[in-house]
Design a protein around this motif. Structure first.
Motif, PDB file in Angstrom:
ATOM      1  N   ALA A 243       0.819  -1.212   0.000  1.00  0.00           N
ATOM      2  CA  ALA A 243       0.000   0.000   0.000  1.00  0.00           C
ATOM      3  C   ALA A 243       0.852   1.261   0.000  1.00  0.00           C
ATOM      4  O   ALA A 243       1.947   1.311   0.555  1.00  0.00           O
ATOM      5  N   ASP A 244       0.299   2.310  -0.622  1.00  0.00           N
ATOM      6  CA  ASP A 244       0.885   3.644  -0.491  1.00  0.00           C
ATOM      7  C   ASP A 244       0.465   4.281   0.822  1.00  0.00           C
ATOM      8  O   ASP A 244       1.193   5.094   1.391  1.00  0.00           O
ATOM      9  N   HIS A 245      -0.724   3.925   1.290  1.00  0.00           N
ATOM     10  CA  HIS A 245      -1.201   4.448   2.566  1.00  0.00           C
ATOM     11  C   HIS A 245      -2.139   3.427   3.190  1.00  0.00           C
ATOM     12  O   HIS A 245      -2.947   2.816   2.497  1.00  0.00           O
ATOM     13  N   VAL A 246      -2.031   3.252   4.506  1.00  0.00           N
ATOM     14  CA  VAL A 246      -2.893   2.324   5.243  1.00  0.00           C
ATOM     15  C   VAL A 246      -3.638   3.097   6.320  1.00  0.00           C
ATOM     16  O   VAL A 246      -3.025   3.821   7.122  1.00  0.00           O
ATOM     17  N   TYR A 247      -4.958   2.978   6.320  1.00  0.00           N
ATOM     18  CA  TYR A 247      -5.794   3.501   7.396  1.00  0.00           C
ATOM     19  C   TYR A 247      -6.246   2.311   8.235  1.00  0.00           C
ATOM     20  O   TYR A 247      -6.902   1.402   7.736  1.00  0.00           O
ATOM     21  N   GLU A 248      -5.906   2.312   9.521  1.00  0.00           N
ATOM     22  CA  GLU A 248      -6.331   1.226  10.400  1.00  0.00           C
ATOM     23  C   GLU A 248      -7.591   1.626  11.156  1.00  0.00           C
ATOM     24  O   GLU A 248      -7.652   2.691  11.773  1.00  0.00           O
ATOM     25  N   MET A 249      -8.606   0.764  11.090  1.00  0.00           N
ATOM     26  CA  MET A 249      -9.880   1.053  11.730  1.00  0.00           C
ATOM     27  C   MET A 249     -10.087   0.166  12.943  1.00  0.00           C
ATOM     28  O   MET A 249      -9.853  -1.047  12.893  1.00  0.00           O
ATOM     29  N   VAL A 250     -10.547   0.780  14.039  1.00  0.00           N
ATOM     30  CA  VAL A 250     -10.943   0.063  15.241  1.00  0.00           C
ATOM     31  C   VAL A 250     -12.222   0.719  15.748  1.00  0.00           C
ATOM     32  O   VAL A 250     -12.251   1.921  16.019  1.00  0.00           O
ATOM     33  N   ASP A 251     -13.294  -0.076  15.808  1.00  0.00           N
ATOM     34  CA  ASP A 251     -14.573   0.401  16.338  1.00  0.00           C
ATOM     35  C   ASP A 251     -15.034   1.705  15.689  1.00  0.00           C
ATOM     36  O   ASP A 251     -15.473   2.646  16.363  1.00  0.00           O
ATOM     37  N   GLY A 252     -14.933   1.760  14.362  1.00  0.00           N
ATOM     38  CA  GLY A 252     -15.478   2.897  13.628  1.00  0.00           C
ATOM     39  C   GLY A 252     -14.630   4.129  13.581  1.00  0.00           C
ATOM     40  O   GLY A 252     -15.059   5.192  13.108  1.00  0.00           O
ATOM     41  N   ARG A 253     -13.384   4.035  14.061  1.00  0.00           N
ATOM     42  CA  ARG A 253     -12.463   5.168  14.029  1.00  0.00           C
ATOM     43  C   ARG A 253     -11.134   4.736  13.449  1.00  0.00           C
ATOM     44  O   ARG A 253     -10.754   3.566  13.502  1.00  0.00           O
ATOM     45  N   PHE A 254     -10.400   5.704  12.898  1.00  0.00           N
ATOM     46  CA  PHE A 254      -9.021   5.458  12.477  1.00  0.00           C
ATOM     47  C   PHE A 254      -8.107   5.594  13.691  1.00  0.00           C
ATOM     48  O   PHE A 254      -8.277   6.493  14.528  1.00  0.00           O
ATOM     49  N   VAL A 255      -7.129   4.699  13.791  1.00  0.00           N
ATOM     50  CA  VAL A 255      -6.140   4.778  14.865  1.00  0.00           C
ATOM     51  C   VAL A 255      -4.768   4.923  14.236  1.00  0.00           C
ATOM     52  O   VAL A 255      -4.528   4.535  13.097  1.00  0.00           O
ATOM     53  N   THR A 256      -3.840   5.486  14.969  1.00  0.00           N
ATOM     54  CA  THR A 256      -2.482   5.702  14.469  1.00  0.00           C
ATOM     55  C   THR A 256      -1.495   4.832  15.235  1.00  0.00           C
ATOM     56  O   THR A 256      -1.777   4.358  16.324  1.00  0.00           O
TER      57      THR A 256
END
Length: 256
Positions: A243-256
């Motif tokens: 991936a060029d960019h990964v958005y990680e989702m937990v319980d409906g939100r993005f986490v870093t």
């Protein structure tokens, strides 16, 4: 054909017994630093019985041209709900989604359908092919539905199936193809009408690791050749480096 894929920071090759990629004269006007799609403070809730379930809780994201973007997360984290909103299949409860100059959050169902038909392609985990149609006919059907002039069908279908490495299997029906080959037909079908955005829901979930790596290689070739952006959901950690960019989702939100 030898294809490249990323693994642990290096480039490795996999040999595919398929036809070489077809050339394409198609070019798209692209402004690299202008987002293709923007999602601003998006929430999505559903009424269940007498209560409300908040599935998405303030999502902020951008998709830029020629990127491979992944939405990572466990089942139930909200990935597919977000993908449906990005594709105009659903509307947010709150927030804004702007695709190119189109404000999806203010658009009617008919307007969003017309935009999808011209500008967005979908790839599903279950392939979503017509079982009695050949690979060629499945891709041709996508062109019919998009209103592409009939005079362009033959060249475009041939190009798309060559691009995914199915030049020698284009007249086989889905039940005569492996899972990886069926997914390649689904990819060819999704790009046939020359969309600017491809949305893929768990496209490698039903495949083994080798087939999954090959599909990711196909995605990279498609981004370069067809000049598209791909946004996909996954819970497979082995493909994240592609991936060029990964958005990680937990319980409906993005986490870093």
């Amino acid at each position: 054909m030898t294809s490249w894929f990323r693994k642990k920071g290096t480039l490795e090759t996999i040999a595919l017994e398929e036809e070489p990629l077809a050339s394409s004269s198609f070019t798209r006007s692209i402004t690299p630093h202008t987002p293709l799609l923007r999602v601003s403070d998006v929430h999505r809730s559903f009424q269940v019985g007498g209560g409300k379930i908040d599935v998405l809780k303030g999502i902020e994201m951008e998709l830029r041209p020629l990127q491979l973007v992944m939405l990572k997360g466990r089942s139930g984290s909200g990935k597919t709900t977000l993908l449906n909103l990005i594709g105009g299949l659903d509307l947010p409860t709150k927030g804004e989604i702007v695709f190119q100059e189109h404000a999806f959050h203010h658009s009617s169902d008919d307007d969003r359908t017309l935009i999808r038909r011209k500008e967005i392609g979908f790839i599903f985990q279950s392939y979503a092919l017509m079982p009695l149609l050949s690979a060629w006919e499945n891709v041709e059907l996508a062109l019919r539905m998009a209103g592409t002039p009939r005079s362009q069908w033959k060249e475009r279908v041939h190009h798309c199936l060559d691009l995914v490495g199915l030049g020698k299997r284009m007249h086989h029906r889905p039940y005569e193809l492996s899972g990886g080959e069926q997914q390649r037909v689904a990819i060819a079908k999704a790009i046939a009408h020359r969309p600017s955005l491809i949305l893929a829901d768990e496209p490698t979930a039903e495949l083994d690791s080798q087939m999954g790596a090959q599909i990711m290689s196909v995605f990279r070739n498609i981004i370069a050749t067809e000049q598209v952006t791909i946004c996909m959901t996954t819970h497979d950690p082995t493909i994240l480096e592609d991936a060029d960019h990964v958005y990680e989702m937990v319980d409906g939100r993005f986490v870093t």
